[in-house]
Design a protein around this motif. Structure first.
Motif, PDB file in Angstrom:
ATOM      1  N   GLY A 195       0.777  -1.230   0.000  1.00 55.64           N
ATOM      2  CA  GLY A 195       0.000   0.000   0.000  1.00 55.64           C
ATOM      3  C   GLY A 195       0.807   1.278   0.000  1.00 55.64           C
ATOM      4  N   LYS A 196       2.143   1.175   0.089  1.00 50.74           N
ATOM      5  CA  LYS A 196       3.007   2.353   0.049  1.00 50.74           C
ATOM      6  C   LYS A 196       3.524   2.564  -1.375  1.00 50.74           C
ATOM      7  CE  LYS A 196       2.697   3.244   4.437  1.00 50.74           C
ATOM      8  NZ  LYS A 196       1.955   4.438   4.901  1.00 50.74           N
ATOM      9  N   THR A 197       3.765   3.833  -1.726  1.00 49.22           N
ATOM     10  CA  THR A 197       4.187   4.166  -3.083  1.00 49.22           C
ATOM     11  C   THR A 197       5.655   4.571  -3.090  1.00 49.22           C
ATOM     12  OG1 THR A 197       1.946   4.911  -3.626  1.00 49.22           O
ATOM     13  CG2 THR A 197       3.706   5.606  -5.094  1.00 49.22           C
ATOM     14  N   TYR A 198       6.401   3.990  -4.018  1.00 52.13           N
ATOM     15  CA  TYR A 198       7.840   4.208  -4.154  1.00 52.13           C
ATOM     16  C   TYR A 198       8.130   4.768  -5.543  1.00 52.13           C
ATOM     17  CZ  TYR A 198       7.925   1.078  -0.123  1.00 52.13           C
ATOM     18  OH  TYR A 198       7.698   0.500   1.103  1.00 52.13           O
ATOM     19  N   CYS A 199       9.010   5.758  -5.625  1.00 52.40           N
ATOM     20  CA  CYS A 199       9.370   6.352  -6.911  1.00 52.40           C
ATOM     21  C   CYS A 199      10.849   6.133  -7.180  1.00 52.40           C
ATOM     22  CB  CYS A 199       9.057   7.852  -6.904  1.00 52.40           C
ATOM     23  SG  CYS A 199       9.350   8.669  -8.486  1.00 52.40           S
ATOM     24  N   LEU A 200      11.163   5.581  -8.352  1.00 54.45           N
ATOM     25  CA  LEU A 200      12.550   5.349  -8.738  1.00 54.45           C
ATOM     26  C   LEU A 200      13.163   6.651  -9.232  1.00 54.45           C
ATOM     27  CD1 LEU A 200      12.077   1.974 -10.637  1.00 54.45           C
ATOM     28  CD2 LEU A 200      13.487   2.287  -8.592  1.00 54.45           C
ATOM     29  N   LEU A 201      14.288   7.044  -8.648  1.00 55.99           N
ATOM     30  CA  LEU A 201      14.983   8.270  -9.019  1.00 55.99           C
ATOM     31  C   LEU A 201      16.429   7.939  -9.369  1.00 55.99           C
ATOM     32  CD1 LEU A 201      13.715  10.460  -6.041  1.00 55.99           C
ATOM     33  CD2 LEU A 201      12.847  10.548  -8.385  1.00 55.99           C
ATOM     34  N   GLY A 202      16.974   8.600 -10.365  1.00 57.02           N
ATOM     35  CA  GLY A 202      18.359   8.342 -10.719  1.00 57.02           C
ATOM     36  C   GLY A 202      18.645   8.722 -12.163  1.00 57.02           C
ATOM     37  N   SER A 203      19.915   8.676 -12.525  1.00 52.59           N
ATOM     38  CA  SER A 203      20.333   9.025 -13.880  1.00 52.59           C
ATOM     39  C   SER A 203      19.941   7.946 -14.874  1.00 52.59           C
ATOM     40  CB  SER A 203      21.857   9.228 -13.910  1.00 52.59           C
ATOM     41  OG  SER A 203      22.258  10.178 -12.951  1.00 52.59           O
ATOM     42  N   SER A 204      20.102   8.252 -16.159  1.00 56.82           N
ATOM     43  CA  SER A 204      19.839   7.270 -17.199  1.00 56.82           C
ATOM     44  C   SER A 204      20.857   6.137 -17.127  1.00 56.82           C
ATOM     45  CB  SER A 204      19.925   7.928 -18.580  1.00 56.82           C
ATOM     46  OG  SER A 204      19.007   8.986 -18.699  1.00 56.82           O
ATOM     47  N   GLY A 205      20.374   4.926 -17.361  1.00 58.75           N
ATOM     48  CA  GLY A 205      21.289   3.796 -17.501  1.00 58.75           C
ATOM     49  C   GLY A 205      21.810   3.190 -16.219  1.00 58.75           C
ATOM     50  N   VAL A 206      21.221   3.533 -15.055  1.00 58.78           N
ATOM     51  CA  VAL A 206      21.730   2.964 -13.802  1.00 58.78           C
ATOM     52  C   VAL A 206      21.006   1.668 -13.430  1.00 58.78           C
ATOM     53  CG1 VAL A 206      22.480   5.194 -12.897  1.00 58.78           C
ATOM     54  CG2 VAL A 206      20.169   4.371 -12.386  1.00 58.78           C
ATOM     55  N   GLY A 207      20.021   1.269 -14.245  1.00 61.08           N
ATOM     56  CA  GLY A 207      19.343  -0.010 -14.010  1.00 61.08           C
ATOM     57  C   GLY A 207      17.997   0.088 -13.341  1.00 61.08           C
TER      58      GLY A 207
END
Length: 355
Positions: A195-207
């Protein structure tokens, strides 16, 4: 799929009832394509567009939906709907819009945790990590640092990188993973709650997209092969998308960011550089810039080796960016105000027959 699976809360239910929105369906924006939105509900996905009132009265980007928003919709055709209202947001992750002075870009809304992904090899940059932390902190989003591609370095190099992070960033969970060998993925999965929301943050190409696929257990996102020349993945994610994981967590994939520009992020910087901010309370002058002033507690601590020099320099740089953004906003508001006065003056003159 239930609304609870999408993160629906008692607070949202109360707001819906108190505003008499029960006649509308409720759903969550899972992707955005220009002026079209895909809204996921407990009955399915709807390709949605804004009603005219929202479209034409919106004063800025905050008045329009973003990925992660809860919205009130009405179905007008098979799998098609109109968005009537946007529910209040409990968090907004944003950055300075690239190439647009004084403007912001909404990354996602209603986020609980930010998964800051950085590869252990050529992408590794502690200064950039602190920037992402400032963005999370000002948004009231809890950060988790994910060090990826650990299969590309030996154990000694990995420990060196982790010590660099722990030396400058305190109290933030740090997980080292490999999408290739799956090492560390179980630890990361244990941090993802239903029920918790997670956002992926980071540069291009880090996987990030590969990580999302691993967490989902299937190929939901296209991924690019690692380039031998630059030792990093290709940029493949072109838009944000919200996905519900099998363990009940909710994940938003996000295109890689080449620039991590700060907006009005005073509180975010203060939390990220808490040690420096605490020292600044002991400076001789209240308006101390912490550079060459007499009686500066921060400079004194730097000279004594009590604070990290690279972190100190990053702090000053981010403070300058914040001040520049604030001054740009003020200038733009003044221009808008002057333009408004000019239009009003023109209308008055026209009404009097002087134009």
């Amino acid at each position: 799929m239930t609304l609870a699976d999408l993160g629906y809360t008692a607070g949202l239910a109360h707001y819906r009832k108190s505003n008499n929105w029960d006649s509308f369906h409720i759903g969550r924006v899972v992707s955005e394509h220009r002026d079209r939105y895909v809204v996921k509900t407990d009955t399915g996905d709807f390709e949605s567009e804004l009603i005219g009132n929202i479209r034409y009265t919106a004063e800025n980007r905050y008045d329009l939906p973003a990925v992660g928003d809860w919205v009130a919709i009405s179905e007008y055709d098979k799998d098609k709907a109109l968005i009537h209202y946007i529910y209040p947001r409990h968090s907004i992750i944003e950055r300075k819009a690239v190439g647009k002075s004084g403007q912001v870009q909404l990354i996602a809304t209603n986020i609980d945790y930010g998964l800051i992904v950085q590869s252990v090899n050529r992408d590794f940059n502690t200064n950039r990590l602190e920037r992402y932390l400032a963005i999370c902190n000002v948004s009231r989003v809890k950060p988790i640092i994910v060090l990826s591609k650990i299969d590309l370095v030996d154990e000694l190099e990995l420990q060196k990188r982790m010590q660099q992070i722990n030396g400058r960033i305190k109290g933030v969970p740090l997980v080292a993973i490999s999408n290739e060998t799956t090492i560390g993925l179980d630890k990361l999965e244990s941090l993802i709650s239903e029920g918790k929301t997670y956002c992926l943050l980071g540069s291009s190409g880090v996987g990030k997209s590969t990580l999302l696929n691993k967490l989902c257990g299937k190929e939901l996102m296209n991924t690019g092969a690692i380039s031998e020349s630059i030792d990093r993945g290709k940029h493949v994610t072109s838009h944000r998308e919200l996905i519900v994981l099998e363990n009940g967590g909710i994940l938003i994939d996000n295109p890689g960011m080449r620039e991590v520009g700060l907006t009005d992020s005073s509180s975010g910087i203060d939390i990220t550089f808490e040690d420096i901010v605490k020292l600044s309370n002991h400076c001789k002058f209240k308006d101390c810039k912490h550079t060459t002033e007499i009686g500066c507690a921060v400079v004194e601590a730097l000279e004594n080796g009590d604070i990290d020099e690279a972190s100190y320099e990053n702090y000053l740089k981010m403070e300058r960016e914040k001040m520049h953004f604030e001054s740009t906003i003020a200038e733009r508001r003044q221009k808008d105000k002057d333009f408004g006065k000019m239009v009003k003056r023109f209308k008055n003159q026209k009404r009097r027959g002087k134009v």
